[in-house]
Enzyme design. Structure first.
Site, PDB file in Angstrom:
ATOM      1  N   ASP A   1       0.915  -1.129   0.121  1.00  0.00           N
ATOM      2  CA  ASP A   1       0.272  -0.054  -0.049  1.00  0.00           C
ATOM      3  C   ASP A   1       1.085   1.316  -0.077  1.00  0.00           C
ATOM      4  O   ASP A   1       2.191   1.139  -0.203  1.00  0.00           O
ATOM      5  CB  ASP A   1      -0.900   0.049   1.341  1.00  0.00           C
ATOM      6  CG  ASP A   1      -2.344   0.677   0.835  1.00  0.00           C
ATOM      7  OD1 ASP A   1      -2.256   1.866   0.596  1.00  0.00           O
ATOM      8  OD2 ASP A   1      -3.226   0.247   0.775  1.00  0.00           O
TER       9      ASP A   1
ATOM     10  N   HIS B   1      -2.926   3.142  -4.542  1.00  0.00           N
ATOM     11  CA  HIS B   1      -2.378   2.793  -3.465  1.00  0.00           C
ATOM     12  C   HIS B   1      -1.014   2.105  -3.686  1.00  0.00           C
ATOM     13  O   HIS B   1      -0.657   0.909  -3.100  1.00  0.00           O
ATOM     14  CB  HIS B   1      -3.201   1.512  -2.521  1.00  0.00           C
ATOM     15  CG  HIS B   1      -4.457   2.318  -2.118  1.00  0.00           C
ATOM     16  ND1 HIS B   1      -4.266   2.835  -0.702  1.00  0.00           N
ATOM     17  CD2 HIS B   1      -5.747   2.141  -2.358  1.00  0.00           C
ATOM     18  CE1 HIS B   1      -5.747   3.253  -0.403  1.00  0.00           C
ATOM     19  NE2 HIS B   1      -6.402   2.791  -1.460  1.00  0.00           N
TER      20      HIS B   1
ATOM     21  N   GLU C   1      -9.856   2.652  -5.211  1.00  0.00           N
ATOM     22  CA  GLU C   1      -9.651   4.047  -4.826  1.00  0.00           C
ATOM     23  C   GLU C   1      -8.429   4.743  -5.475  1.00  0.00           C
ATOM     24  O   GLU C   1      -7.337   4.802  -4.984  1.00  0.00           O
ATOM     25  CB  GLU C   1      -9.306   3.968  -3.409  1.00  0.00           C
ATOM     26  CG  GLU C   1     -10.420   3.975  -2.406  1.00  0.00           C
ATOM     27  CD  GLU C   1     -10.063   3.764  -0.866  1.00  0.00           C
ATOM     28  OE1 GLU C   1     -10.988   4.438  -0.003  1.00  0.00           O
ATOM     29  OE2 GLU C   1      -9.027   3.702  -0.462  1.00  0.00           O
TER      30      GLU C   1
HETATM   31  C1  TNX Z   1     -10.822   2.046   2.518  1.00  0.00           C
HETATM   32  S1  TNX Z   1     -11.661  -0.767   1.542  1.00  0.00           S
HETATM   33  C2  TNX Z   1      -9.880   1.498   1.865  1.00  0.00           C
HETATM   34  C3  TNX Z   1      -8.405   1.279   2.589  1.00  0.00           C
HETATM   35  C4  TNX Z   1      -8.501   1.876   3.989  1.00  0.00           C
HETATM   36  C5  TNX Z   1     -10.041   1.430   4.603  1.00  0.00           C
HETATM   37  C6  TNX Z   1     -10.010   2.170   6.005  1.00  0.00           C
HETATM   38  C7  TNX Z   1     -10.687  -0.437   0.428  1.00  0.00           C
HETATM   39  C8  TNX Z   1     -10.556  -1.277  -0.594  1.00  0.00           C
HETATM   40  N1  TNX Z   1      -9.915   0.626   0.605  1.00  0.00           N
HETATM   41  O1  TNX Z   1      -7.609   1.523   2.150  1.00  0.00           O
HETATM   42  O2  TNX Z   1      -7.873   1.240   4.779  1.00  0.00           O
HETATM   43  O3  TNX Z   1     -10.931   2.036   3.808  1.00  0.00           O
HETATM   44  O4  TNX Z   1     -11.350   1.564   6.565  1.00  0.00           O
END
Ligand code: TNX
Length: 523
Positions: free
Chosen positions: A187, A259, A322
């Site tokens: 990440d 990420h 994301e």
């Molecule tokens: C969203 S869930 C994210 C993570 C974070 C998390 C914290 C997801 C696929 N991505 O990068 O750690 O929320 O709750």
């Protein structure tokens, strides 16, 4: 008359649900038929395990301090565990456990089934209070899981977990009949898997110079302490082996195309700006994402090649969540690539990226898993979707023929608070109490029966921005992950929260003896 009928019904139901016929086992077994008498397990009793059931034999041997001998005949006054592929119970993980005054017999449909039968027996023995001698009530248990995917995700990027701790966590999964350990290995804040072809991924990418203190909005600044850690390939092979012996499949995740800041810090040519950036020290969604050049896709496929050599899992997770499109929008190279590929929208570049990985994995006999954003860029039905933004993605995915793992933040995010009050310590936010986890149904009611078959199961997420240690991890995971284990295993009509809380007492005893920092549940 009517009132009387209701009273009789209620009494009958109370009888069915009474502790006398409940067994102290989580997840609650499918069918429990009590019988007459008790079996007394004495020290030195004989334990016989068929060769195929050796793993179950080892588990029992350790739990009861008995020596396992190979064989297939039930010893008088002892325990026999075997594998019988013709067992007439559904699925591959089924077992039958019979306790009678003369002895105990566990029959698994597969080695995994036998192992689960052993786990049930170990839990039943916890009910016995006499030291040294264990008294077990006679019973016939026939049991099998509702879903084949019953797991937990550990985010070892934001905070690292030592290899030895992962072993303990695997034990904790296996005792509740969970079978998937999803390792979120990369990440923005840390790359945690050794890749021999690209050593800078860990040399540079596994260390951040400091970590934020508290929540961003609190403006408490940073701790000024470098933070790092990674697994060598040998470490990961040991983890895979340890998990395999307990019927846990390790699903590795390499995040792309978002990420990705730690990887870009190590190899700036993977990014879009050419700028040197650092491994991230803050949380949240980051704008630095991989570029879409052929060389980057090949780089990541090289990484995956090494990943595949370590992890035999059929499922390989490539993240996909994301991904801000800003850098691709601003990059002449990404725009040229979009044109060359005949794509209209920037988000289709995301789809292209994931499809390339899907093809790559399929050619090697594996299957891609991604977070639900992978649906937005367009991906083949061969990809498995992990639905995290509620059930929506999962429903859409199942309807368009994808396999689905339900991991909605509403019910499976164990980085959320489980209670209110200062003694809870720091968590990311949100609110997810135990009962809400227990009520979760991984099959969304909107799905038709045909579509519902696509739901492979569910898993609990332990995102670790605010989980810096094994102790905190255990506090956040247990007992919520245990509630989820019952959600994933037990038929819907056998679930009962009051009974679950009752049975949790026995787990708590066992956790105490294992040194697990669970959150005690008030009754
Ligand atoms: C969203 S869930 C994210 C993570 C974070 C998390 C914290 C997801 C696929 N991505 O990068 O750690 O929320 O709750």
């Amino acid at each position: 008359m009517r009132a009387c009928f209701i009273t009789v019904m209620a009494a009958a139901m109370a009888l069915c649900a009474s502790p006398a016929v409940d067994v102290p086992v989580i997840p609650r077994p499918v069918r429990v038929t009590p019988a007459k008498g008790v079996f007394v397990l004495k020290p030195g009793a004989r334990l016989v395990a068929a060769q195929e059931a050796a793993a179950a034999g080892r588990a029992l041997s350790k739990a009861f301090a008995l020596e396992a001998t190979p064989g297939t005949r039930r010893p008088r006054g002892g325990i026999l565990v075997t594998v019988d592929g013709s067992l007439r119970l559904p699925g591959e993980e089924a077992y039958r456990l019979r306790i009678a005054p003369g002895g105990i017999e566990i029959r698994g449909k597969t080695a995994a089934g036998a192992f689960y039968g052993a786990q049930t027996l170990i839990q039943l023995a916890g009910e016995s209070h006499k030291p040294g001698v264990r008294e077990l009530r006679s019973v016939l248990i026939e049991d099998y899981p509702r879903f084949p995917w019953r797991g937990a995700m550990l985010d070892v990027s934001r905070h690292f977990l030592p290899k030895d701790y992962i072993f303990k966590f695997i034990d904790l999964l296996a005792m509740q009949k969970m079978n998937v350990l999803h390792l979120h290995l990369t990440d923005d804040q840390g790359w945690r898997i050794e890749i021999q072809k690209y050593p800078k991924l860990t040399e540079i990418g596994s260390v951040r110079k400091e970590t934020r203190v508290g929540h961003e909005r609190e403006k408490k600044g940073f701790d000024g302490t470098p933070y790092g850690g990674f697994y060598t390939q040998a470490d990961l092979r040991e983890i895979v082996q340890y998990a395999q012996e307990r019927f846990v499949q390790v699903v590795p995740e390499i995040e792309m195309p978002g990420h990705a800041q730690a990887a870009i810090a190590a190899y700036p040519e993977l990014g879009n700006t050419g700028e040197r950036i650092e491994v991230s020290t803050r949380w949240g969604v980051h704008k630095d994402v991989f570029n879409v050049n052929e060389s980057t896709i090949r780089f990541l496929q090289d990484v995956l090649d090494e990943v595949l050599a370590i992890f035999p899992s059929r499922f390989i997770h490539v993240g996909g969540d994301e991904v801000p499109l800003d850098q691709w929008k601003a990059s002449p190279q990404a725009q040229a690539r979009k044109k060359e590929l005949g794509l209209k929208e920037d988000v289709e570049l995301h789809g292209y990226f994931i499809r390339r990985m899907d093809q790559f994995l399929r050619q090697r006999g594996r299957r891609l898993v991604g977070w639900d954003e992978i649906l937005e860029g367009g991906v083949d039905p061969s990809a498995t979707v992990m639905s995290w933004r509620g059930n929506k993605g999962g429903i859409a995915a199942a309807r368009s023929g994808h396999d689905v793992v339900m991991a909605p933040n509403t019910h499976t995010y164990f980085d959320y608070y489980q209670a209110k009050g200062p003694e809870e310590g720091l968590a990311i936010g949100g609110f997810l109490p135990l009962e809400k986890v227990y009520e979760f149904d991984p099959t969304p009611p909107e799905l038709k029966p045909e579509e519902a078959k696509r739901i492979l199961g569910t898993q609990g997420q332990l995102w670790s921005e605010y989980i810096p240690s094994p102790q905190r991890l255990e506090y956040m995971a247990f007992p919520r992950l245990t509630a989820l284990a019952e959600v994933a295993w037990t038929p819907k009509d056998r679930k009962d929260y009051a009974s679950f809380l009752e049975r949790l007492r026995f787990y708590e005893q066992r956790w105490r003896s294992m040194g697990v920092n669970f959150r005690p549940t008030a009754k």
